[in-house]
Write an enzyme that holds these catalytic residues in place. Structure first.
Site, short mmCIF file in Angstrom:
data_model
loop_
_atom_site.label_atom_id
_atom_site.label_comp_id
_atom_site.label_asym_id
_atom_site.label_seq_id
_atom_site.Cartn_x
_atom_site.Cartn_y
_atom_site.Cartn_z
N ARG A 140 -4.49 12.29 3.05
CA ARG A 140 -3.32 12.04 2.20
C ARG A 140 -3.07 13.29 1.38
O ARG A 140 -3.96 13.78 0.69
CB ARG A 140 -3.56 10.86 1.27
CG ARG A 140 -2.34 10.55 0.38
CD ARG A 140 -2.57 9.35 -0.52
NE ARG A 140 -3.56 9.63 -1.55
CZ ARG A 140 -4.05 8.70 -2.38
NH1 ARG A 140 -3.65 7.45 -2.27
NH2 ARG A 140 -4.94 9.03 -3.30
N ARG A 185 -0.15 -1.88 -12.24
CA ARG A 185 -1.40 -2.33 -11.63
C ARG A 185 -2.61 -2.05 -12.49
O ARG A 185 -3.68 -2.58 -12.24
CB ARG A 185 -1.57 -1.69 -10.25
CG ARG A 185 -1.74 -0.17 -10.24
CD ARG A 185 -1.73 0.33 -8.80
NE ARG A 185 -1.84 1.77 -8.66
CZ ARG A 185 -2.98 2.42 -8.53
NH1 ARG A 185 -4.11 1.76 -8.52
NH2 ARG A 185 -2.99 3.73 -8.39
N CYS A 205 -4.70 0.85 3.58
CA CYS A 205 -5.74 1.64 2.92
C CYS A 205 -5.87 1.32 1.44
O CYS A 205 -6.58 2.01 0.72
CB CYS A 205 -5.49 3.14 3.11
SG CYS A 205 -3.97 3.74 2.36
N GLU A 236 4.28 2.48 0.16
CA GLU A 236 3.95 2.07 -1.21
C GLU A 236 5.18 1.61 -1.97
O GLU A 236 5.09 0.78 -2.88
CB GLU A 236 3.32 3.24 -1.97
CG GLU A 236 2.05 3.77 -1.33
CD GLU A 236 1.66 5.11 -1.93
OE1 GLU A 236 0.62 5.15 -2.60
OE2 GLU A 236 2.39 6.10 -1.73
N HIS A 280 -9.89 0.18 -12.66
CA HIS A 280 -11.05 1.00 -12.34
C HIS A 280 -12.32 0.15 -12.26
O HIS A 280 -13.17 0.37 -11.39
CB HIS A 280 -11.23 2.10 -13.39
CG HIS A 280 -10.17 3.15 -13.35
ND1 HIS A 280 -9.66 3.64 -12.16
CD2 HIS A 280 -9.52 3.81 -14.34
CE1 HIS A 280 -8.75 4.56 -12.43
NE2 HIS A 280 -8.64 4.68 -13.73
N ASP A 294 -0.22 0.23 -4.88
CA ASP A 294 1.09 0.59 -5.40
C ASP A 294 2.19 -0.31 -4.86
O ASP A 294 3.16 -0.61 -5.56
CB ASP A 294 1.40 2.06 -5.10
CG ASP A 294 0.83 3.00 -6.15
OD1 ASP A 294 0.87 2.65 -7.34
OD2 ASP A 294 0.33 4.07 -5.78
#
Length: 586
Positions: free
Chosen positions: A348, A471, A508, A437, A210, A461
């Site tokens: 999405r 991750r 993306c 992903e 984050h 991902d």
């Protein structure tokens, strides 16, 4: 070439100068995630010291008031975080909303209230309840472990309200500083002002944490996983080179300021850049924005985005305990479509699960949520949820017929899944795609492309699953780097499949926002790059400085790299030795 291209935007790669005044330099290395150069005094931020774990027993006649005080404090913290989420855009809004949800978590609140009713004072009950859930999160591992930072941040804010103190936060200095921390909570990172906090470095974290994602959205140079960061003392002038991932002490002030000035030229070129995206010889690269709501879409439309490459729809679902109605969903989607009335918008479908639990869509407890029920897999728990969402997308799209609406599903792993999803989307007259992903989708890309109109690579991902490394883990930054050769190989394989099928292949994930990697992806044959709107100018400005042949040479050069650092170095070297640039198409 007109310039020596180093893909930082500077004419030569900035590096630490020699020390001045007889001092020896000391260099600390980490993983670079947001490029830039800064020089300023170091300012450490640490969580406030906790009160004692034990305190006199709360009298029985004060316990219900103690519960009420705790619940009021938790509600005030949640309200404050939600208000900041509503005022923010992009990933900042999403992570603030998730953090706010921790302050209203029923199990955590029930645990604290139960302790208060048994005589534990509210402050100590808050601490004990938090540590119980921290232990549970740590045992679960993966993305749940990452949330321990957020939960402890909520704890500290609740304690501040209970004791009448200001909520904890980053240091307020009144002058530019390099912010150093063991780790930063999303709430702390989201409030940073790039004028005063000229760079960030943390001991833990990874490229898709984050902190990294928010720093990228804010445009603050950032280095994570700097294991020896504690060696930098409070107040020491430090040169941050977030192109190469170094923090240097003992640098001559004049030399440091010269490097910052050179980087300021790069920043000026970025600010002056205007789309559309294209290479120096005029080859187009569609540069799109990642958004999560109408406000974010409007902001992106006011910049250089050519459309939306990732419309995250989770925010609407994170703030409710029941499934929103079709009309409610359509009402949230319509402003996003209206912001780009004649351009591409890629939606999405709900990517619930893992670090984004949704009460009516995901399982309440999973041993390993990152490998559990998330994305398209939530349809097994709630089959109508996807159908309702697609109905809402179609309804909103009908209100803005000029918008080119594409719809893709996350976490597709099998051909039957892709075929089933494609049928649902085409019934509603929309273009259909899937996220790449899961490595299985990249390995069988030819078969998947036969079922859909396009694919979009979610590098966050894809990296996680390819490298078998969470991750969000603060200890695995070197593994969760999208420059890892195995990840680049799967991206190249997917791009090649798209070219053979004549179908678009976008990226993306956070990799799209890395100017150097964006050029490599262009050379691989990727057709669009989607990122935080604030990152688009840096990528566009860099693409404008290289030719498609240089990009292809760099893409070829990373093949055979040993690790992420080697891949970066190979790419930079390829641009330095590539053929002359074609005339710029200005």
């Amino acid at each position: 070439m007109t310039d020596s291209i180093d893909l930082t935007g500077a004419t030569t790669p900035p590096s630490a100068p020699e020390a001045g005044s007889g001092d020896a330099t000391r260099v600390v290395y980490g993983t670079p995630v947001v490029p830039g150069v800064a020089w300023a005094p170091a300012a450490w931020t640490r969580r406030p010291p906790l009160p004692p774990e034990t305190a006199p027993e709360l009298p029985e006649d004060q316990r219900e008031q103690g519960v009420a005080d705790f619940e009021r404090a938790a509600a005030e913290v949640a309200d404050g975080l939600n208000a900041r989420a509503e005022a923010a855009t992009g990933h900042v809004a999403e992570v603030l909303a998730v953090t706010a949800s921790l302050a209203t978590d029923r199990a955590w609140k029930r645990e604290a209230a139960g302790r208060i009713r048994r005589g534990t004072p509210p402050v100590q009950a808050t601490m004990a309840a938090t540590e119980k859930f921290v232990e549970l999160f740590q045992k679960a591992g993966g993305l749940m472990e990452e949330r321990t930072t957020d939960l402890r941040d909520v704890r500290d804010r609740v304690i501040a309200h209970l004791t009448g103190e200001p909520e904890p936060g980053i240091p307020v200095t009144g002058h530019p500083v390099v912010l150093l921390a063991d780790d930063l909570s999303p709430a702390d990172t989201a409030g940073l002002d790039p004028v005063n906090y000229v760079a960030i470095a943390t001991q833990v974290g990874g490229p898709t944490s984050h902190t990294s994602i928010i720093a990228r959205q804010l445009g603050i140079p950032c280095i994570v996983a700097a294991r020896e960061l504690a060696e930098i003392p409070e107040g020491a002038p430090v040169l941050v080179n977030a192109h190469e991932g170094s923090l240097t002490l003992g640098v001559d002030e004049a030399a440091a300021r010269a490097l910052v000035a050179d980087d300021a030229d790069r920043v000026a070129r970025i600010r002056a850049w205007r789309g559309p995206g294209r290479t120096a010889d005029g080859v187009s690269m569609q540069l799109l924005a990642n958004v999560q709501d109408g406000a974010g879409a409007v902001a992106a439309a006011g910049g250089q985005a050519e459309g939306i490459g990732l419309f995250r729809t989770e925010l609407l679902f994170l703030n409710t305990q029941v499934e929103p109605s079709v009309d409610s969903q359509a009402g949230s989607y319509a402003p996003v479509f209206a912001a780009f009335p004649s351009q591409k918008v890629v939606v999405r479908t709900l990517d619930a699960g893992s670090d984004k639990p949704v009460p009516f869509a995901t399982l309440s407890e999973e041993f390993n949520p990152a490998l559990g029920v998330r994305g398209i897999r939530t349809t097994g728990q709630n089959p109508d949820l996807l159908v309702h969402q697609l109905d809402a997308v179609a309804q909103a799209a009908a209100l803005q017929p000029g918008t080119d609406v594409w719809v893709m599903a996350p976490m597709i792993s099998t051909i039957p899944e892709a075929r089933w999803f494609a049928g649902l989307v085409r019934e509603r007259g929309l273009r259909v795609g899937i996220m790449i992903e899961v490595p299985a989708a990249a390995i069988l890309i030819d078969q998947f492309l036969a079922e859909v109109d396009f694919v979009s690579i979610g590098t966050n991902d894809l990296t996680q699953y390819t490298m078998a490394a969470d991750r969000m883990s603060p200890h695995l930054a070197e593994y969760t780097d999208p420059w890892q050769p195995a990840v680049l190989s799967l991206i190249a394989r997917t791009a090649e499949g798209g070219m053979e099928a004549g179908k678009p292949v976008g990226v993306c994930g956070e990799a799209a926002a890395d100017p150097l990697l964006a050029c490599v992806l262009t050379g691989m044959g990727i057709t669009s790059l989607s990122m935080a709107a604030s990152a688009i100018p840096a990528v566009g400005a860099q693409l404008a400085r290289v030719t498609i042949e240089q990009c292809r040479a760099a893409a070829a050069a990373v093949v055979g790299a040993e690790d992420a650092g080697d891949a970066r170095n190979r790419a930079r070297s390829a641009f330095e030795t590539a053929p002359e640039e074609a005339p710029r198409q200005d």
